[in-house]
Design an enzyme around this catalytic site. Structure first.
Site: not given
Length: 1014
Positions: A100, A103, A328, A332-334, A352-353, A421
């Site tokens: 670091h 850098e 996925h 999933h959140e459904g 979150v997975g 960008r």
């Protein structure tokens, strides 16, 4: 044929010259390829998205460097990035942070360009910018610049990898910058948890290292151990910065042949030291580090549970991407999802997975949930549900239709991806070049082309209790921990998970409410572009204007993608009349989004998203994505919104979560506090975090329920529809909103006098105010000085922006690099409520008084800088600013944001860049000097100065900080300047009572005339 080819007799000689040049270039390139180029893939051999009009060429040089050239004849910014496949996991064991630090140091002078700020100065003078980062296994450097100066920037950039100086003086000073960077992260929970995870790994594994470094590791301890850190830097660069570990991406206006002529000579000389790409076949969490649970005390009041498994490196399987497949499903959140069941029980709010990057040779898979208070008491039950979901996946087996749906969605996103960008694009691509065949460098992160259920099964077989680690984060554990992490001081307790629990989770069976998701009905099927309207305008135009609604419309005529963006501001004065109503508006938005999550999640996966936000003026609703089903989502949201019923259980959970978020403000960085309190002082009205928190207890379920019909009782709507959509469809969308509001909740028109906008305090001429606050969490203090310059207008906008353009690089170079005041040093423009001014922000271990003295000393020196600046140098800055301002949005979303910002600010200057740059080109150096002397100089007659000081009261002993001698008055006396005596703002409300308010900025266009065209 020749005449037709070159356009007539007058162009025959020109055509012959082109043919001759073509064959000369071919001979040159042929010679170049023999000498310096090992492999060359042309555009037709590289997989790219259908709408990508850039041209690509991939090379491998004889020295092993991989190079991707991108020719974009339309670009208004060129860019380059170098990714070195060496990160902080290759730090010497005794000197953590060396990668670091290397850098940092590469920016500070090379043999060919020894001036420390030569590279950044060159970029700044030519509309450029740069940055870099160091990760576990990569160090990535990137810049952008005005296209005509690409070659000069590459020449300077290439020297980083050829002959850096690492001068003793810069080495000594830059250690302070690294230390300051580390200091700002010491009380940041994300950094603390990240390092704790590393510290809990096998201590013999490189993953366990402390990557940032600080003054102790780079100076104090290294000296004690007999190391000269400069010698170690040279050794590190000499041994590991090898061309065969480098991936370079360059984007420019030039043709591919011309880019090759520029790039290869600059980089073929980088030495190939034949360093093997680092690989770690052993996982950092072996048997001794698994099957444990870690209880962690955070800085902020947050609650999290993370379950993590050690898995093999999945990068070689990118064409199947089993990690994405399982992520996925688990994330999933459904309906039928793990998250839905956990929310029903009141244990979590988010989940979150998925796969998590480790390094070459190993990875992780994780499930992270945000816990409620009740969820914190049900950790074992939550883990049981996780394993019941995994057991269901094992029972169902890999499903080809799910893989195909994931693959189709990824292919769709690749096919219709927006243009990136340049700076971010080159940085990302340079890191990919090592990992995949060159022909797949653009597509590898998108296209899933091989269905291999055995790989999915293999990964699923790793997600078992005996291969697991658990982390629980909560304030509850304060005082119950028995260990402290070495580098950040994070307090924790580590326990082995009992074998009976592991066995229970291994045999916990199934749960009837957990199931695979249904087929996603939101996946678009119509990607046609709508017919072009006959009355195309270069800017949005009003196409509907009633007592309740004003609609702006712009059909896309640039990006040609099947996407659209619709934003609507639903104005209601009720949302900001007092802190109580503000809190209720925020809670309504959070509860509504929470209730719609199952429905909206499939839409989001299919590239169709919505946002609902509470503002000082009402609520803002936006929908964006593929235009095919945009209206379907909008209709559903509106119908749900006006019939919304509050779930009492979720109300109590989200109210508690919102309260914690208000409290957590106090743990934010000092420079964020400085920015916030500047707004508190300067705004006509802004409810503070304290006021909102104190009034939160007034909010009840009954009051919130009663508030909702009041919120919708009277409204005014201003909207923008932009993209692949017709005028008629846009009007129908707006009428849909208006009809639903009128018919279902009897919404009436808001009076024009109720559509007021907040204004900014007008500071008096020659004033100097100081506002002071404390921060008890972070060791650093901070300051923001705001020099108010008046209302926004074309002339003052450009004079202020040009002044900032000129001072930005020297400000950073002097205050950060040379004087080492702190890692965070920023100069720029503050704009709020149509008023603007210069802001300078510094976060430092020094006192705000001392830092303020140094800022004033710097600004005082600018008069000499301006006076001595040559016309040529002045025009460089004018051109650089013009280039920055004329840079076109690369994505439809960015263009939509520009249009929308003009609408919500009520300025409506849709052609702002061209209008203001036209004025800029006529600005003289004398104009700018006059602006400086009138507004910024210490004795300026129109100087309006507010200085916000955030003083740290954190224990210096705990944070390892030492006091530094400050004497701002001495520094200022040396410059023979005398500032007016500061007035301390003790009572913000009393201060505002005595102040005038600026008028709002005038609309750029005549709205009456615009309406008359309907």
């Amino acid at each position: 044929m020749v005449l037709s080819r070159f356009g007539g007799l007058n162009h025959i000689s020109s055509g012959l010259r082109k043919i001759r040049t073509y064959y000369l270039n071919k001979r040159f390139l042929s010679a170049m390829s023999t000498t310096h180029i090992k492999t060359c893939l042309d555009d037709s051999e590289i997989t790219k998205s259908a709408g990508d009009d850039r041209q690509y060429r991939a090379l491998e040089l004889q020295n092993g460097m991989r190079v991707l050239l991108i020719s974009d004849k339309q670009t208004d910014k060129s860019s380059a990035a170098m990714d070195v496949y060496i990160g902080h996991m290759k730090d010497p064991k005794d000197i953590p942070g060396l990668a670091h630090f290397c850098e940092h140091m590469l920016f500070l002078g090379t043999k060919k360009y020894p001036e420390e700020n030569e590279y950044t100065k060159f970029l700044n003078e030519h509309a450029g910018s740069s940055n870099a980062f160091t990760s576990n296994e990569h160090t990535n450097f990137f810049f952008d610049i005005a296209p005509e100066y690409l070659s000069g920037a590459l020449e300077r950039f290439s020297q980083f990898f050829l002959e850096p100086l690492f001068t003793p003086s810069a080495t000594e000073r830059e250690i302070n910058a690294v230390n300051s960077e580390n200091d700002k992260n010491l009380q940041n929970d994300s950094w603390r948890f990240h390092q704790l995870e590393k510290s809990l790994a096998n201590p013999k594994h490189d993953f366990s290292k402390f990557g940032t470094g600080n003054k102790y590791t780079l100076e104090t301890r290294s000296k004690e151990l007999g190391y000269d850190v400069r010698d170690e830097l040279l050794k590190f660069h000499d041994e590991l910065y090898s061309s065969n570990l480098m991936g370079l991406t360059v984007l420019g206006k030039e043709s591919l042949d011309e880019l090759m002529e520029i790039v290869v000579p600059h980089f073929h000389g980088v030495e190939n030291k034949n360093v093997a790409i680092p690989r770690w076949n052993e996982h950092p969490y072996g048997p001794a580090e698994l099957q444990n649970i870690c209880y962690v005390t955070p800085v902020k009041d947050i609650r999290n549970l993370t379950v993590s498994w050690s898995i093999p490196d999945l990068q070689p399987y990118y064409k199947t991407n089993p990690g994405h497949y399982l992520g996925h499903l688990i994330g999933h959140e459904g309906k039928g999802s793990l998250l839905s069941e956990l929310k029903v029980r009141g244990w979590v709010n988010t989940l979150v997975g998925g796969q998590q990057q480790g390094a070459n040779g190993f990875m992780f898979f994780m499930v992270n949930v945000d816990l409620t208070a009740d969820g914190l008491e049900h950790i074992d039950d939550i883990i049981t549900l996780i394993y019941q979901y995994l057991h269901m996946l094992n029972k169902e087996g890999a499903q080809e239709w799910i893989f195909k749906e994931c693959a189709d969605l990824s292919a769709m996103h690749f096919r219709f991806k927006d243009k990136e960008r340049p700076r971010g694009y080159t940085s990302a691509l340079s890191g990919v070049l090592h990992d995949v065949p060159l022909k797949e460098c653009l597509s590898s992160h998108y296209l899933m082309t091989e269905y291999k259920p055995e790989l999915i099964d293999m990964l699923l077989s790793k997600l078992i209790p005996t291969n697991m680690r658990v982390s629980v984060v909560a304030k509850k554990f304060a005082g119950q921990t028995d260990k402290k992490e070495e580098w950040y001081g994070t307090e924790y307790k580590l326990e082995q998970i009992p074998q009976d629990k592991l066995k229970m989770w291994d045999t916990c069976g199934f749960h009837e409410n957990l199931s695979l998701p249904a087929v996603n009905e939101f996946i678009p099927t119509n990607f046609d572009l709508v017919s072009r309207e006959t009355d195309q305008n270069c800017a949005p135009a009003i196409i509907q204007d009633s007592g309740m609604t004003r609609l702006w419309f712009k059909q896309d005529d640039k990006f040609h993608l099947p996407k659209a963006y619709a934003s609507f501001e639903l104005t209601s004065p009720l949302v900001y009349i007092d802190p109580l109503h503000t809190n209720m508006a925020v809670l309504f938005v959070q509860l509504f989004q929470d209730s719609l999550n199952e429905y909206a999640y499939d839409a989001e996966l299919a590239g169709l998203k919505y946002n609902l936000n509470s503002t000082a003026y009402g609520v803002t609703l936006s929908v964006k994505g593929y235009s095919d089903k945009l209206h379907v989502l909008l209709k559903k949201i509106l119908e749900k919104m006006v019939s919304f019923k509050i779930d009492p259980k979720r109300y109590h959970i989200l109210k508690e979560l919102y309260g914690r978020s208000l409290k957590n403000f106090y743990a934010e960085q000092p420079h964020q506090h400085a920015v916030y309190f500047t707004s508190v002082v300067m705004s006509e009205l802004l409810w503070t975090q304290v006021e909102l928190l104190n009034s939160l207890e007034e909010v009840t379920l009954e009051k919130l329920t009663a508030f909702l019909p009041q919120l919708f009782s009277k409204m005014y709507i201003e909207g923008l529809v932009y993209g692949n959509i017709t005028k008629q469809k846009s009007v129908e969308m707006t009428e849909l909103i208006e009809n639903i509001l009128r018919e279902q909740v009897s919404t009436k028109e808001l009076l024009p006098s109720q559509r007021r906008r907040l204004r900014e305090i007008q500071l008096p001429d020659g004033c100097y105010y100081i506002y002071q606050e404390t921060n008890s969490v972070h060791k650093s203090s901070s300051i923001e000085i705001y020099y108010q310059c008046g209302q926004q207008a074309t002339n003052t906008n450009m004079l202020l922006e040009l002044f900032v353009q000129i001072i930005s690089e020297p400000c950073f170079n002097i205050l950060r690099t040379k004087e080492q005041l702190g890692y965070i040093v920023f100069s720029g423009i503050r704009r709020q409520s149509g008023v603007q001014g210069l802001r300078v922000i510094v976060q430092s271990d020094r006192t705000p008084e001392y830092v303020e003295g140094r800022i004033e000393a710097f600004l005082h020196s600018i008069e000499e800088t301006l006076n001595e600046m040559s016309d040529t140098e002045f025009q460089k800055h004018v051109s650089a600013l013009a280039t920055k301002r004329l840079e076109k949005p690369k994505k439809m979303s960015a263009q939509a944001t520009r249009y929308w910002s003009e609408i919500v600010s009520e300025q409506y200057n849709f052609d702002r860049d061209n209008v203001e740059v036209a004025f800029l080109r006529g600005v003289t150096k004398e104009d700018l000097i006059k602006f400086y002397k009138d507004n910024i100089a210490y004795n300026a007659p129109k100087r309006h100065k507010l200085s916000v000081h955030i003083l740290s009261t954190a224990s210096k002993e705990e944070t390892g900080s030492g006091d530094k001698e400050d004497n701002s008055s001495k520094e200022l006396q040396g410059l023979d300047i005398e500032l007016p005596k500061a007035i301390i703002v003790e009572d913000v409300n009393a201060f505002k009572r005595d102040m005038a308010l600026y008028p709002l900025a005038k609309p750029f266009i005549d709205l009456q005339k615009a309406r008359s065209k309907l």
